[in-house]
Design an enzyme around this catalytic site. Structure first.
Site, mmCIF file in Angstrom:
data_model
loop_
_atom_site.group_PDB
_atom_site.id
_atom_site.type_symbol
_atom_site.label_atom_id
_atom_site.label_comp_id
_atom_site.label_asym_id
_atom_site.label_seq_id
_atom_site.Cartn_x
_atom_site.Cartn_y
_atom_site.Cartn_z
ATOM 1 N N GLU A 135 6.273 -1.150 -4.138
ATOM 2 C CA GLU A 135 5.473 -0.361 -5.073
ATOM 3 C C GLU A 135 5.491 1.117 -4.699
ATOM 4 O O GLU A 135 5.647 1.979 -5.575
ATOM 5 C CB GLU A 135 4.045 -0.910 -5.114
ATOM 6 C CG GLU A 135 3.996 -2.340 -5.651
ATOM 7 C CD GLU A 135 2.710 -2.671 -6.374
ATOM 8 O OE1 GLU A 135 2.724 -2.691 -7.612
ATOM 9 O OE2 GLU A 135 1.708 -2.902 -5.671
ATOM 10 N N GLU B 12 3.643 -10.606 -4.843
ATOM 11 C CA GLU B 12 2.229 -10.821 -5.139
ATOM 12 C C GLU B 12 1.961 -12.129 -5.884
ATOM 13 O O GLU B 12 1.018 -12.863 -5.560
ATOM 14 C CB GLU B 12 1.671 -9.631 -5.933
ATOM 15 C CG GLU B 12 1.400 -8.391 -5.099
ATOM 16 C CD GLU B 12 2.647 -7.561 -4.825
ATOM 17 O OE1 GLU B 12 2.531 -6.510 -4.181
ATOM 18 O OE2 GLU B 12 3.762 -7.967 -5.256
#
Length: 266
Positions: free
Chosen positions: A120, A140
């Site tokens: 990210e 995730e």
């Protein structure tokens, strides 16, 4: 220069090098690391002598994401930094380049793990270099979590949507070659040489007119979601003033005189 126990800061000429420095945890994000990153971006923005930024990790890893033990409520290193978070509740998003874009180009030098929050943060960088054995991915969903660092928005704008959705929905790891193949990174180099390659690219950036570099970066991001007509108009607004700068005149003069230019941000 700032820095914290989990984020080191050093200068390499006109390049600011920020190193995620928590190798025992594969540089998983901690509060001291986030504070150090936030302050590093601010230092680069405020210091005109800095023309580029390199982001890398210590100990053969880039970043393995958020410290899940901390997320589960088992504490996080750096309690003494909590007042910083209270003063600026957005600090962690700025640190992760979700809510902040540095003026100067940011070059990522990746070795080893660059997963979850690491991937990210990577999406907030401008130029990306990785060692052959680097690993990327957004894990995730495998843990029942959401990649809230911006990936459901940014990734599909940086790589083809089918690849973005596969990465987001499978949570599988990607090799450096795979990441390069889908356009997530730009260079794959032998292991242990990513930082050297990133610094080489930074030097090429540093040799250019800093006002022009910053305006070009701003224009690319500013126009990304505009129509072509809107984007071309915005580009003129960013670009024309550069031609009136002393740096532009120096660049032309140096080219004619066959010598390296000396830019003064004027």
């Amino acid at each position: 220069m700032g820095g914290t126990e989990h984020l080191t800061v050093q200068r390499e000429g006109a390049t600011l090098v920020l190193t995620l420095n928590r190798p025992e945890a594969k540089n998983a994000l901690s509060l001291p690391m986030l504070v150090g990153l936030h302050d590093g971006w601010a230092e680069a923005d405020e210091d005109d002598a800095i023309r580029s930024i390199v982001l890398t990790g210590a100990g053969g890893a880039f970043c393995a994401g958020m410290d899940l033990k901390a997320l589960a409520g088992n504490g996080m290193d750096g309690d003494r930094y909590r007042d910083r978070m209270k003063a600026d509740p957005d600090l962690h998003w700025k640190a992760m380049l979700r809510h902040h874009r540095p003026r100067k180009p940011v070059i990522a030098a990746v070795e080893g793990y660059c997963v979850a929050g690491g991937t990210e943060i990577l999406q907030g960088t401008d130029i990306r270099v990785a060692g052959e054995s680097a690993t990327f991915g957004l894990f995730e969903v495998r843990r029942g979590l959401f990649p809230i660092g911006g990936s459901t928005v940014r990734l599909q704008r940086q790589i083809p949507r089918t690849h973005a959705l596969e990465m987001l929905l499978t949570g599988r790891p990607y090799t450096a070659r795979e990441a390069a193949g889908i356009g997530l990174i730009g260079h794959v180099v032998p292991d242990g040489t990513a930082l050297g390659k990133a610094l080489e690219i930074a030097e090429q950036v540093n040799a250019c007119g800093p006002l022009a570099v910053e305006a070009v970066k701003a224009s690319v991001y500013e126009t990304a979601e505009m129509t072509e007509t809107e984007g071309l108009a915005a580009e003129l607004g960013r670009g024309w003033p550069i031609f009136d700068t002393a740096d532009a005149k120096e660049g032309s003069r140096a080219f004619a005189e066959k010598r390296p230019p000396v830019y003064r941000r004027a």
